[in-house]
Design a protein around this motif. Structure first.
Motif, PDB file in Angstrom:
ATOM      1  N   TYR A  47      28.634  39.134  48.159  1.00 51.96           N
ATOM      2  CA  TYR A  47      27.526  38.795  47.270  1.00 51.96           C
ATOM      3  C   TYR A  47      26.438  39.839  47.443  1.00 51.96           C
ATOM      4  CZ  TYR A  47      23.562  36.415  45.185  1.00 51.96           C
ATOM      5  OH  TYR A  47      22.467  36.116  44.406  1.00 51.96           O
ATOM      6  N   GLU A  48      25.982  40.394  46.317  1.00 52.77           N
ATOM      7  CA  GLU A  48      24.926  41.405  46.316  1.00 52.77           C
ATOM      8  C   GLU A  48      23.741  40.897  45.516  1.00 52.77           C
ATOM      9  OE1 GLU A  48      26.616  44.802  44.400  1.00 52.77           O
ATOM     10  OE2 GLU A  48      28.045  45.178  46.011  1.00 52.77           O
ATOM     11  N   GLN A  49      22.550  41.263  45.978  1.00 49.81           N
ATOM     12  CA  GLN A  49      21.342  40.951  45.219  1.00 49.81           C
ATOM     13  C   GLN A  49      20.382  42.113  45.373  1.00 49.81           C
ATOM     14  OE1 GLN A  49      20.354  37.033  45.157  1.00 49.81           O
ATOM     15  NE2 GLN A  49      18.355  37.321  44.269  1.00 49.81           N
ATOM     16  N   ASP A  50      19.852  42.588  44.267  1.00 49.14           N
ATOM     17  CA  ASP A  50      18.929  43.726  44.277  1.00 49.14           C
ATOM     18  C   ASP A  50      19.531  44.914  45.021  1.00 49.14           C
ATOM     19  OD1 ASP A  50      17.043  42.169  42.894  1.00 49.14           O
ATOM     20  OD2 ASP A  50      16.262  41.358  44.777  1.00 49.14           O
ATOM     21  N   SER A  51      20.805  45.186  44.758  1.00 49.30           N
ATOM     22  CA  SER A  51      21.547  46.306  45.343  1.00 49.30           C
ATOM     23  C   SER A  51      21.758  46.190  46.854  1.00 49.30           C
ATOM     24  CB  SER A  51      20.861  47.629  45.015  1.00 49.30           C
ATOM     25  OG  SER A  51      20.799  47.815  43.618  1.00 49.30           O
ATOM     26  N   LEU A  52      21.483  45.034  47.430  1.00 50.29           N
ATOM     27  CA  LEU A  52      21.735  44.807  48.849  1.00 50.29           C
ATOM     28  C   LEU A  52      22.888  43.826  49.004  1.00 50.29           C
ATOM     29  CD1 LEU A  52      18.077  44.278  50.091  1.00 50.29           C
ATOM     30  CD2 LEU A  52      19.473  46.321  50.397  1.00 50.29           C
ATOM     31  N   VAL A  53      23.808  44.135  49.904  1.00 49.65           N
ATOM     32  CA  VAL A  53      24.915  43.219  50.186  1.00 49.65           C
ATOM     33  C   VAL A  53      24.391  42.170  51.164  1.00 49.65           C
ATOM     34  CG1 VAL A  53      27.222  42.996  51.132  1.00 49.65           C
ATOM     35  CG2 VAL A  53      26.622  45.020  49.797  1.00 49.65           C
ATOM     36  N   LEU A  54      24.348  40.904  50.722  1.00 48.90           N
ATOM     37  CA  LEU A  54      23.807  39.829  51.551  1.00 48.90           C
ATOM     38  C   LEU A  54      24.882  39.044  52.291  1.00 48.90           C
ATOM     39  CD1 LEU A  54      21.017  38.439  49.200  1.00 48.90           C
ATOM     40  CD2 LEU A  54      20.845  40.164  50.987  1.00 48.90           C
ATOM     41  N   ALA A  55      26.113  39.078  51.789  1.00 46.91           N
ATOM     42  CA  ALA A  55      27.208  38.359  52.457  1.00 46.91           C
ATOM     43  C   ALA A  55      28.527  39.046  52.137  1.00 46.91           C
ATOM     44  CB  ALA A  55      27.249  36.901  52.001  1.00 46.91           C
ATOM     45  N   THR A  56      29.379  39.173  53.141  1.00 46.37           N
ATOM     46  CA  THR A  56      30.700  39.761  52.942  1.00 46.37           C
ATOM     47  C   THR A  56      31.757  38.803  53.455  1.00 46.37           C
ATOM     48  OG1 THR A  56      30.640  40.868  55.074  1.00 46.37           O
ATOM     49  CG2 THR A  56      29.834  42.129  53.177  1.00 46.37           C
ATOM     50  N   GLY A  57      32.994  39.017  53.038  1.00 43.68           N
ATOM     51  CA  GLY A  57      34.099  38.193  53.501  1.00 43.68           C
ATOM     52  C   GLY A  57      34.006  36.748  53.057  1.00 43.68           C
ATOM     53  N   LEU A  58      33.374  36.506  51.908  1.00 41.89           N
ATOM     54  CA  LEU A  58      33.225  35.141  51.392  1.00 41.89           C
ATOM     55  C   LEU A  58      34.535  34.636  50.816  1.00 41.89           C
ATOM     56  CD1 LEU A  58      29.886  35.535  49.401  1.00 41.89           C
ATOM     57  CD2 LEU A  58      30.198  34.311  51.563  1.00 41.89           C
ATOM     58  N   SER A  59      34.920  33.435  51.196  1.00 40.34           N
ATOM     59  CA  SER A  59      36.071  32.770  50.584  1.00 40.34           C
ATOM     60  C   SER A  59      35.554  32.078  49.325  1.00 40.34           C
ATOM     61  CB  SER A  59      36.672  31.738  51.531  1.00 40.34           C
ATOM     62  OG  SER A  59      37.247  32.372  52.641  1.00 40.34           O
ATOM     63  N   LEU A  60      36.090  32.472  48.174  1.00 40.15           N
ATOM     64  CA  LEU A  60      35.579  31.995  46.890  1.00 40.15           C
ATOM     65  C   LEU A  60      36.667  31.302  46.078  1.00 40.15           C
ATOM     66  CD1 LEU A  60      33.706  35.293  45.950  1.00 40.15           C
ATOM     67  CD2 LEU A  60      32.687  33.237  46.960  1.00 40.15           C
ATOM     68  N   GLN A  61      36.250  30.316  45.312  1.00 44.06           N
ATOM     69  CA  GLN A  61      37.104  29.693  44.308  1.00 44.06           C
ATOM     70  C   GLN A  61      36.560  30.166  42.962  1.00 44.06           C
ATOM     71  OE1 GLN A  61      37.189  25.391  44.801  1.00 44.06           O
ATOM     72  NE2 GLN A  61      36.593  25.693  46.921  1.00 44.06           N
ATOM     73  N   VAL A  62      37.397  30.817  42.179  1.00 43.23           N
ATOM     74  CA  VAL A  62      36.959  31.345  40.887  1.00 43.23           C
ATOM     75  C   VAL A  62      37.765  30.658  39.794  1.00 43.23           C
ATOM     76  CG1 VAL A  62      36.654  33.417  39.496  1.00 43.23           C
ATOM     77  CG2 VAL A  62      36.421  33.551  41.985  1.00 43.23           C
ATOM     78  N   ASP A  63      37.048  29.992  38.880  1.00 44.32           N
ATOM     79  CA  ASP A  63      37.683  29.218  37.814  1.00 44.32           C
ATOM     80  C   ASP A  63      37.094  29.575  36.458  1.00 44.32           C
ATOM     81  OD1 ASP A  63      39.229  27.352  39.548  1.00 44.32           O
ATOM     82  OD2 ASP A  63      37.227  26.756  40.186  1.00 44.32           O
ATOM     83  N   ARG A  64      37.894  29.348  35.413  1.00 44.98           N
ATOM     84  CA  ARG A  64      37.396  29.494  34.048  1.00 44.98           C
ATOM     85  C   ARG A  64      36.897  28.156  33.503  1.00 44.98           C
ATOM     86  NH1 ARG A  64      37.780  34.166  31.580  1.00 44.98           N
ATOM     87  NH2 ARG A  64      39.257  35.698  32.324  1.00 44.98           N
ATOM     88  N   GLU A  65      37.388  27.058  34.058  1.00 47.09           N
ATOM     89  CA  GLU A  65      36.965  25.727  33.624  1.00 47.09           C
ATOM     90  C   GLU A  65      36.429  24.989  34.838  1.00 47.09           C
ATOM     91  OE1 GLU A  65      39.943  23.639  31.445  1.00 47.09           O
ATOM     92  OE2 GLU A  65      40.568  25.469  30.430  1.00 47.09           O
ATOM     93  N   TRP A  66      35.377  24.207  34.620  1.00 45.63           N
ATOM     94  CA  TRP A  66      34.754  23.511  35.734  1.00 45.63           C
ATOM     95  C   TRP A  66      34.177  22.192  35.259  1.00 45.63           C
ATOM     96  CZ3 TRP A  66      29.683  22.018  36.846  1.00 45.63           C
ATOM     97  CH2 TRP A  66      29.435  21.653  38.161  1.00 45.63           C
ATOM     98  N   GLY A  67      34.329  21.167  36.049  1.00 42.52           N
ATOM     99  CA  GLY A  67      33.694  19.886  35.781  1.00 42.52           C
ATOM    100  C   GLY A  67      34.447  19.007  34.811  1.00 42.52           C
ATOM    101  N   ASP A  68      34.054  17.756  34.781  1.00 42.96           N
ATOM    102  CA  ASP A  68      34.698  16.768  33.926  1.00 42.96           C
ATOM    103  C   ASP A  68      34.235  16.835  32.484  1.00 42.96           C
ATOM    104  OD1 ASP A  68      36.047  15.828  36.116  1.00 42.96           O
ATOM    105  OD2 ASP A  68      34.493  14.377  36.607  1.00 42.96           O
TER     106      ASP A  68
END
Length: 105
Positions: free
Chosen positions: A27-48
């Motif tokens: 995760y980057e914010q303002d060109s700074l890397v704030l977190a690395t090695g994040l386990s992420l769930q990436v979806d195209r659909e979310w919620g009921d």
């Protein structure tokens, strides 16, 4: 010191993260890397209620464990390999996991 229930909840969150995550990124914010090695769930659909319909095409919903990254801001970027996902807004935070709507760059 964490109580017994807190330790149990943390263990459940770690197991859920390991089983449900499909990507590793940073995760980057303002060109700074704030977190690395994040386990992420990436979806195209979310919620009921079909949250994908409330957003345009190219939206991805990214979920991560709050312990790994406590907050994100609009304009922050999740980087997964060559994929860049810009945070539009945070959708949910249950104390264990956070989900944000992101646009593909």
């Amino acid at each position: 010191m964490t109580d017994r229930f807190g330790r149990l909840q943390a263990r459940v969150d770690r197991v859920a993260e390991a089983r449900l995550s499909d990507s590793i990124g940073c995760y980057e914010q303002d060109s700074l890397v704030l977190a690395t090695g994040l386990s992420l769930q990436v979806d195209r659909e979310w919620g009921d209620v079909g949250a994908a319909e409330a957003f345009g095409a190219g939206v991805r919903f990214v979920t991560w464990r709050k312990e790994a990254l406590t907050s994100v801001e609009r304009g922050g970027v999740f980087v997964i390999g060559g994929l860049r996902l810009t945070v539009e807004r945070k959708l949910s935070d249950d104390g264990g996991f956070v989900t944000a709507a992101c646009m593909e760059e």
